[in-house]
Design a protein around this motif. Structure first.
Motif, PDB file in Angstrom:
ATOM      1  N   VAL A   1      47.096  34.975  52.410  1.00  0.00           N
ATOM      2  CA  VAL A   1      46.515  34.872  51.080  1.00  0.00           C
ATOM      3  C   VAL A   1      46.069  36.253  50.617  1.00  0.00           C
ATOM      4  O   VAL A   1      45.337  36.953  51.328  1.00  0.00           O
ATOM      5  N   PHE A   2      46.503  36.662  49.440  1.00  0.00           N
ATOM      6  CA  PHE A   2      46.022  37.925  48.877  1.00  0.00           C
ATOM      7  C   PHE A   2      44.555  37.776  48.478  1.00  0.00           C
ATOM      8  O   PHE A   2      44.172  36.822  47.815  1.00  0.00           O
ATOM      9  N   PHE A   3      43.749  38.740  48.931  1.00  0.00           N
ATOM     10  CA  PHE A   3      42.311  38.699  48.679  1.00  0.00           C
ATOM     11  C   PHE A   3      42.025  39.235  47.276  1.00  0.00           C
ATOM     12  O   PHE A   3      42.387  40.368  46.951  1.00  0.00           O
ATOM     13  N   LYS A   4      41.356  38.411  46.444  1.00  0.00           N
ATOM     14  CA  LYS A   4      41.170  38.771  45.031  1.00  0.00           C
ATOM     15  C   LYS A   4      39.715  38.726  44.584  1.00  0.00           C
ATOM     16  O   LYS A   4      39.439  38.812  43.391  1.00  0.00           O
ATOM     17  N   ASP A   5      38.788  38.610  45.513  1.00  0.00           N
ATOM     18  CA  ASP A   5      37.377  38.518  45.156  1.00  0.00           C
ATOM     19  C   ASP A   5      36.875  39.886  44.692  1.00  0.00           C
ATOM     20  O   ASP A   5      36.595  40.775  45.503  1.00  0.00           O
ATOM     21  N   GLU A   6      36.760  40.052  43.383  1.00  0.00           N
ATOM     22  CA  GLU A   6      36.371  41.345  42.816  1.00  0.00           C
ATOM     23  C   GLU A   6      34.941  41.728  43.197  1.00  0.00           C
ATOM     24  O   GLU A   6      34.629  42.907  43.403  1.00  0.00           O
ATOM     25  N   ILE A   7      34.054  40.739  43.315  1.00  0.00           N
ATOM     26  CA  ILE A   7      32.652  41.039  43.652  1.00  0.00           C
ATOM     27  C   ILE A   7      32.562  41.676  45.030  1.00  0.00           C
ATOM     28  O   ILE A   7      31.886  42.701  45.227  1.00  0.00           O
ATOM     29  N   ILE A   8      33.236  41.076  46.017  1.00  0.00           N
ATOM     30  CA  ILE A   8      33.192  41.623  47.380  1.00  0.00           C
ATOM     31  C   ILE A   8      33.884  42.977  47.437  1.00  0.00           C
ATOM     32  O   ILE A   8      33.378  43.923  48.064  1.00  0.00           O
ATOM     33  N   MET A   9      35.019  43.101  46.776  1.00  0.00           N
ATOM     34  CA  MET A   9      35.730  44.391  46.796  1.00  0.00           C
ATOM     35  C   MET A   9      34.879  45.492  46.173  1.00  0.00           C
ATOM     36  O   MET A   9      34.820  46.615  46.692  1.00  0.00           O
TER      37      MET A   9
ATOM     38  N   ALA B   1      43.951  52.572  47.293  1.00  0.00           N
ATOM     39  CA  ALA B   1      44.155  51.294  46.610  1.00  0.00           C
ATOM     40  C   ALA B   1      43.742  50.133  47.499  1.00  0.00           C
ATOM     41  O   ALA B   1      44.259  49.967  48.596  1.00  0.00           O
ATOM     42  N   LEU B   2      42.782  49.343  46.999  1.00  0.00           N
ATOM     43  CA  LEU B   2      42.383  48.119  47.695  1.00  0.00           C
ATOM     44  C   LEU B   2      43.006  46.889  47.038  1.00  0.00           C
ATOM     45  O   LEU B   2      43.518  45.994  47.732  1.00  0.00           O
TER      46      LEU B   2
ATOM     47  N   HIS C   1      46.318  45.075  48.116  1.00  0.00           N
ATOM     48  CA  HIS C   1      46.661  45.476  49.479  1.00  0.00           C
ATOM     49  C   HIS C   1      45.805  44.764  50.514  1.00  0.00           C
ATOM     50  O   HIS C   1      45.971  45.011  51.717  1.00  0.00           O
ATOM     51  N   LEU C   2      44.891  43.913  50.078  1.00  0.00           N
ATOM     52  CA  LEU C   2      44.024  43.189  51.004  1.00  0.00           C
ATOM     53  C   LEU C   2      44.485  41.740  51.107  1.00  0.00           C
ATOM     54  O   LEU C   2      44.776  41.102  50.094  1.00  0.00           O
ATOM     55  N   ILE C   3      44.552  41.235  52.330  1.00  0.00           N
ATOM     56  CA  ILE C   3      44.942  39.845  52.543  1.00  0.00           C
ATOM     57  C   ILE C   3      43.975  39.202  53.536  1.00  0.00           C
ATOM     58  O   ILE C   3      43.247  39.889  54.259  1.00  0.00           O
TER      59      ILE C   3
ATOM     60  N   VAL D   1      35.672  33.712  54.293  1.00  0.00           N
ATOM     61  CA  VAL D   1      36.548  34.763  54.815  1.00  0.00           C
ATOM     62  C   VAL D   1      35.771  35.596  55.823  1.00  0.00           C
ATOM     63  O   VAL D   1      34.715  36.142  55.499  1.00  0.00           O
ATOM     64  N   LYS D   2      36.301  35.696  57.044  1.00  0.00           N
ATOM     65  CA  LYS D   2      35.642  36.481  58.087  1.00  0.00           C
ATOM     66  C   LYS D   2      36.282  37.853  58.256  1.00  0.00           C
ATOM     67  O   LYS D   2      35.600  38.822  58.578  1.00  0.00           O
TER      68      LYS D   2
END
Length: 833
Positions: free
Chosen positions: A603-611, A625-626, A629-631, A640-641
Motif C-alpha cells: 500500500v502506498f503511504f499517503k498520510d500527509e500529517i505523518i509525513m 522525495a518522500l 516513495h513510501l509504502i 501502521v508500524k
C-alpha cells in the motif's frame, strides 16, 4: 469427526499418564548420537560412500573429461569443498575487510596451512575483480571445528551476519559476472533462493553510487517456494536496499504485467498511478534453474548414493520452460545467463540447443569465455547420449514408443523427432516383437553398448557454452551459457500446443510469426512423468554461514542444507501440474490489492500529517522525495508500524502492478525507513516514528535537525555502554547539545577529523548511528552485533592511524577486549532496532 478427535486426545493423555516408554526417543547420553566424534565407538555413524558405478559409467561415456583426466577428476570430486566468500563491494568497510584479510589472516593462518600440506591458507580468487572474492584451503567443517581457525570462523560469522561478506561457493559467483549488469538495468533473478547471487547482483548495480542516492535500476528476485522466499528475504535484507522486489511465482509462469490502457481504472487509480512503463521487461535475466545438482557433490556428498541419470531427464522440460519464460521477459538487446550446478548435458547443452531451436534466429549464443581470462572454463559439448532405464539412446528413433512421453526429442543433440510409422517399420526390419495390429505393444529393446551407437552432433555453436570442472581450480562444477536477444521471439501457433499445454513440435521447426505474446500469458504445463515433486530444492549452502542464526527458514523435506544451488533429490515422485484456477483457460482477471492468500498487501503511504511531522522533526531536505516513495504492508493507516522506502524504479513497477490488477505476488519490497516508537516515552514525543538503522544511510545526507557530531571517544563509549547520561560525556559541549535536542529519535555521526566543525560532509566513509534522546540520557538504537562490528572497525582504524598494533599496546588490547565483551554481552540496557 469431532468425537474421534476427542477420544484420540484422551488416549494420548492416558498414555502419558501411564508413563509409557517412547520407543523413538533416545537418551542424550546415547553415544550413537554423537556425530562429532565418528569412529569405532559410534556404531550408528557411517561415512558417505563417495562412489557410484552408474555415475562413473554415465560421465565416462559422455566424455566430459579426457580419459587420462578421469582419475584426477574423480579424486578431487571426492574431497571436501574448500570454503569461499565474497566481500560486499557496496559496504563502507569493504576496503577495511580486504586489508584485514591481506595483512592479518593471510599471515596468521599460514602455519596452519603448511601443517595441513597446503601452500596458502587463504587467497583471493584470481578471476574475481578487485580481490573481492576469497578462497580458503580449509573446508567449512575444518573452519568450524579447528580451534586454531576459531578467530577466522568468528570473523566470517560476524561479517556475514552484518552483510559485509557473503559466504558463497566460488563457481556460484560466476554467472552474475557474465550478465554485464550496469546500475541502470532492470534485472530478473528467476530462481533466486537462497539469495547469494541476488545479493551479488544488487552489489553490482550499487557500484559507484554516492551516499544518499539510489541506482536507476532494480532487481526482482523470484522463487516458487514460500519458505525459500523467506530465506531469500533474510539473505538480501543484509544489503539494506530500496531497489529490490522479492516475488513468489513458478519461474515458467512469471507474470508479464502488460498494462492494457483501454481497461478503465478506478478514479483513485486514474489520479494516483502514473507509472511510466506499461510492461515489465528486463535488461538482464539470470536463469539459474533447478537441477539434479551433481556439480555440488563436494559439499553434498549424500548425492553420491542417490544419483541416477533419470534425475536429469526428469528436469529437462521444466528447465526449457523456465529458460523460455526468462527470454520472453528479456528486452530486445538484453542478455540472459542460463546456468546449472549439474554436469549432465541433458540439463545443460540439450536445454540451450532447444532454446536456440525454438527461438529461431531471435536469440544467439554469446562466447564470453575471454571476459574472465583467469577463470578456467571448458567449452560445451557438441555430442552426447541419453540414458533411460539402463539403456543408451543415441537419437530419438531409438526411444521405445512407451517411453516417448518421458524421453523427448529435445534431449538429443539434433533435437529431431521421427514419425511413429517409420519407427515401426524400422523395428520390423530389426526383428523387434511388435503387435501387428496397432504397433503399440511394448518392445524389448536390446541393451546396446555405448560404443556401438552412432552419435548425433548438434549443429548449434554449443562450444560457446562454458563448463567449470572441479579439478581445474579446486572448485565445484558448473555450467553457464550466455544468450543475447536479437529480436522478438517467434509466436507459437495454437495448433502447436497440445491438450496438456506442452509444445507439440515433432520436427522442432520454428514458427514464422514473431511475437512475445505467446510466451507472456500462456500457462504451459510441464511433463509430469518422471519429474520430482514440486519441491525443487535449492539448498541454502550459504545460509549455514551463520551457524547459529534462529531466523533461518526451515527447509522442505528433500532439501539439502549444504548446497547453495537448486538441487533435486527424489527423482521418482511426480511434480504437481495444477494450474491456478484464476488463470486457467480464461483471460487473467484483475487481482485486487492484497488478495494474495497469506501475503500482506503493498500500500502506498499517503498520510500527509505523518509525513509532514517526520519532515519537520528531522528537517528532511525537500530534495529527498518522500511522497510516492513510501509504502506499508498494512491496509489500516491508523495501525501502521513500519514505513518502507522504495526507489524510483521500484515505485514504477509497483504502480504498474496495481494497474494490471496486482499480478505480482510480492513477498518483500522496500527498505525499512521509519518505525513507530512504542515505548512509554515514544508516545509523548513530537514525532511518533524513528529512523531505522537500515534506512539511515540513505536519508542521512538530507537530515538537518536532530543530528549531532561526536568525537571518536564519545562515539566509542556510546557503542560500548549503550546508554550515557548527558553530563558523563567526555566532550561536555556534546553532552550539552544532546540535552538540548527534542525528545525522540536522533542521529549521532562520528566526526573523524579534529577540526570539530559541524556539520561534516557525508561520504562513503561516514559512520552514523540512531539514538534515542531521553529526559536525562542518550541511548543507542543499534543491535548488539552491529555495535560489535562498529567497535571492531573503529579500533582497527585507530590502530592504523596511530601505526600500532594490538600486541604492541597492551593497554589498547585490554580496552578492545572490554569493548568486545560489553558489545557481545549487552551489559547496558539499550533500545534496539
Amino acid at each position: 469427526m469431532g468425537s474421534r478427535g476427542r477420544n484420540r486426545g484422551r488416549t494420548q493423555r492416558k498414555h502419558f499418564k501411564d508413563k509409557r516408554d517412547d520407543v523413538w526417543k533416545r537418551p542424550k547420553s546415547d553415544p550413537s548420537l554423537d556425530l562429532n566424534n565418528p569412529g569405532t565407538d559410534n556404531p550408528a555413524w557411517q561415512p558417505f560412500a563417495v562412489q557410484n558405478a552408474a555415475f562413473d559409467e554415465y560421465y565416462k561415456a559422455q566424455g566430459i573429461v579426457a580419459p587420462e583426466e578421469w582419475d584426477v577428476f574423480l579424486e578431487i570430486l571426492r574431497k571436501p569443498l574448500p570454503a569461499a566468500f565474497r566481500i560486499n563491494s557496496s559496504s563502507q568497510f569493504c576496503y577495511d575487510i580486504r586489508c584485514q584479510l591481506e595483512d592479518d589472516f593471510m599471515k596468521s593462518l599460514q602455519a596452519e596451512a603448511i601443517e595441513g600440506g597446503e601452500v596458502e591458507a587463504i587467497k583471493p580468487l584470481p578471476w574475481y575483480p578487485e580481490k573481492l572474492a576469497w578462497h580458503s584451503n580449509f573446508s567449512r567443517m575444518q573452519i568450524r571445528k579447528n580451534r586454531t581457525l576459531e578467530r577466522f570462523h568468528e570473523f566470517l560469522k560476524l561479517e556475514n551476519e552484518i552483510g559485509n561478506i557473503t559466504r558463497q561457493e566460488a563457481v556460484s559467483m560466476v554467472p552474475p559476472l557474465f550478465l554485464d549488469v550496469r546500475p541502470e538495468h532492470y534485472v530478473l533473478d528467476l530462481c533466486a533462493a537462497p539469495g547469494s547471487k541476488t545479493f551479488q547482483l544488487l552489489e553490482i548495480i550499487y557500484q559507484s553510487i554516492k551516499p544518499g542516492s539510489l541506482p536507476a535500476g532494480m532487481v526482482v528476485a523470484n522463487d516458487p517456494d514460500v519458505q525459500r522466499c523467506n530465506l531469500l528475504i533474510h539473505q538480501t535484507k543484509r544489503m539494506c536496499t530500496a531497489n529490490l522486489i522479492v516475488t513468489n511465482h513458478d519461474g515458467q509462469q512469471f507474470p508479464g504485467c502488460r498494462s492494457n490502457k483501454s481497461i478503465p481504472n478506478t478514479r483513485e487509480e486514474k489520479t494516483e498511478l502514473k507509472s511510466s512503463i506499461n510492461q515489465l521487461l528486463f535488461d538482464r535475466v539470470l536463469c539459474d534453474v533447478p537441477c539434479s545438482g551433481d556439480g555440488t557433490l563436494r559439499k553434498a556428498p549424500d548425492i553420491w548414493r542417490k544419483w541416477n541419470s533419470g534425475m536429469g531427464n526428469g528436469l529437462h522440460s521444466l528447465q526449457v520452460l523456465i529458460a523460455m519464460r526468462g527470454l520472453a521477459l528479456l528486452k530486445v538487446g538484453g542478455r540472459m545467463v542460463y546456468s546449472t550446478c549439474s554436469m549432465n548435458p541433458v540439463e545443460d547443452e540439450a536445454v540451450v540447443a532447444e532454446i536456440l531451436r525454438r527461438c529461431g534466429g531471435s536469440v544467439e549464443l554469446v562466447d564470453v569465455s575471454n571476459e574472465l581470462p583467469e577463470l578456467v572454463c571448458r567449452p560445451g559439448l557438441k555430442k552426447w547420449k541419453v540414458r533411460d532405464r539402463g539403456v543408451w539412446l543415441a537419437s530419438y528413433k531409438d526411444v521405445p514408443k512407451f517411453r516417448r512421453s518421458v524421453i523427448l526429442p529435445s534431449m538429443f543433440p539434433s533435437g529431431r523427432g521421427f514419425d511413429d510409422q517409420n519407427n515401426v517399420n524400422q523395428r520390423h526390419e530389426n526383428g523387434d516383437n511388435i503387435n501387428s495390429e496397432d504397433g503399440s505393444k511394448q518392445v524389448d529393446v536390446p541393451v546396446a553398448s555405448c560404443d556401438d551407437l552412432v552419435e548425433e552432433i548438434s549443429n548449434f555453436p554449443l562450444e560457446c557454452c562454458m563448463r567449470i570442472l572441479p579439478h581445474d581450480q579446486n572448485t565445484g562444477a558448473f555450467f553457464i551459457a550466455v544468450l543475447q536477444k536479437l529480436s522478438s521471439l517467434p509466436a507459437i501457433p495454437e495448433k502447436s500446443i497440445n491438450k496438456q499445454g506442452k509444445l507439440d513440435s515433432p520436427n522442432n521447426e520454428p514458427p514464422e510469426n514473431l511475437s512475445n505474446q505467446a510466451f507472456e500469458d500462456n500457462n504451459l504445463e510441464i511433463d509430469s512423468e518422471d519429474v520430482p515433486d514440486g519441491k525443487l530444492s535449492e539448498a541454502a549452502s550459504e545460509a549455514d554461514a551463520s551457524d547459529d542464526k534462529p531466523e533461518k527458514a526451515a527447509l522442505e523435506p528433500g532439501q539439502c542444507n549444504e548446497c547453495e544451488e537448486h538441487v533435486l533429490e527424489q527423482p521418482q515422485a511426480p511434480i504437481s501440474t495444477e494450474v491456478d484456477s484464476r488463470t486457467a483457460g480464461t483471460k487473467r482477471k484483475k487481482q485486487m490489492q492484497g488478495k494474495w492468500k497469506g501475503v500482506d498487501p503493498v500500500v502506498f503511504f499517503k498520510d500527509e500529517i505523518i509525513m509532514n511531522s517526520i519532515k519537520t522533526f528531522y528537517g528532511i531536505d525537500e530534495s529527498f522525495a518522500l511522497k510516492g516513495h513510501l509504502i506499508t504492508r498494512n491496509n489500516d493507516p491508523n495501525h501502521v508500524k513500519r514505513i518502507y522506502y522504495v526507489s524510483k524504479s521500484v515505485k514504477e513497477v509497483l504502480e504498474l502492478n496495481l494497474q494490471v490488477g496486482q499480478q505480482l505476488k510480492i513477498s518483500s519490497v522496500g527498505l525499512k525507513m521509519f518505525e513507530r516508537q512504542t515505548s512509554r516515552e515514544g508516545t509523548s514525543v513530537p514525532c511518533l516514528f524513528r529512523i531505522s538503522s537500515e534506512g539511515l544511510p540513505v536519508i542521512l545526507p538530507y537530515i538537518t535537525k536532530q543530528i549531532l557530531y561526536s568525537s571518536p571517544v564519545d562515539f566509542k563509549h556510546l557503542l560500548q555502554y549503550k546508554t550515557i547520561k548527558f553530563a558523563e560525556f567526555v566532550d561536555s559541549q556534546f553532552g550539552e547539545k544532546a540535552s538540548n535536542l527534542m525528545m525522540g529519535c536522533c542521529v549521532i555521526v562520528l566526526r573523524q577529523d579534529k577540526s570539530g566543525s559541524d556539520p561534516i560532509k557525508v561520504d562513503s566513509s561516514t559512520i552514523a548511528i540512531g539514538c534515542w534522546k531521553g529526559r536525562a540520557s542518550l541511548s543507542v538504537m543499534v543491535t548488539a552485533i552491529d555495535c560489535q562490528e562498529l567497535l571492531e572497525r573503529l579500533v582497527k582504524r585507530m590502530e592504523m592511524e596511530e601505526g600500532t598494533s594490538v600486541r604492541e599496546n597492551n593497554g589498547k588490547a585490554d580496552e578492545l577486549q572490554d569493548v568486545r565483551s560489553s558489545a557481545s554481552n549487552g551489559e547496558a540496557e539499550s533500545m534496539t532496532d
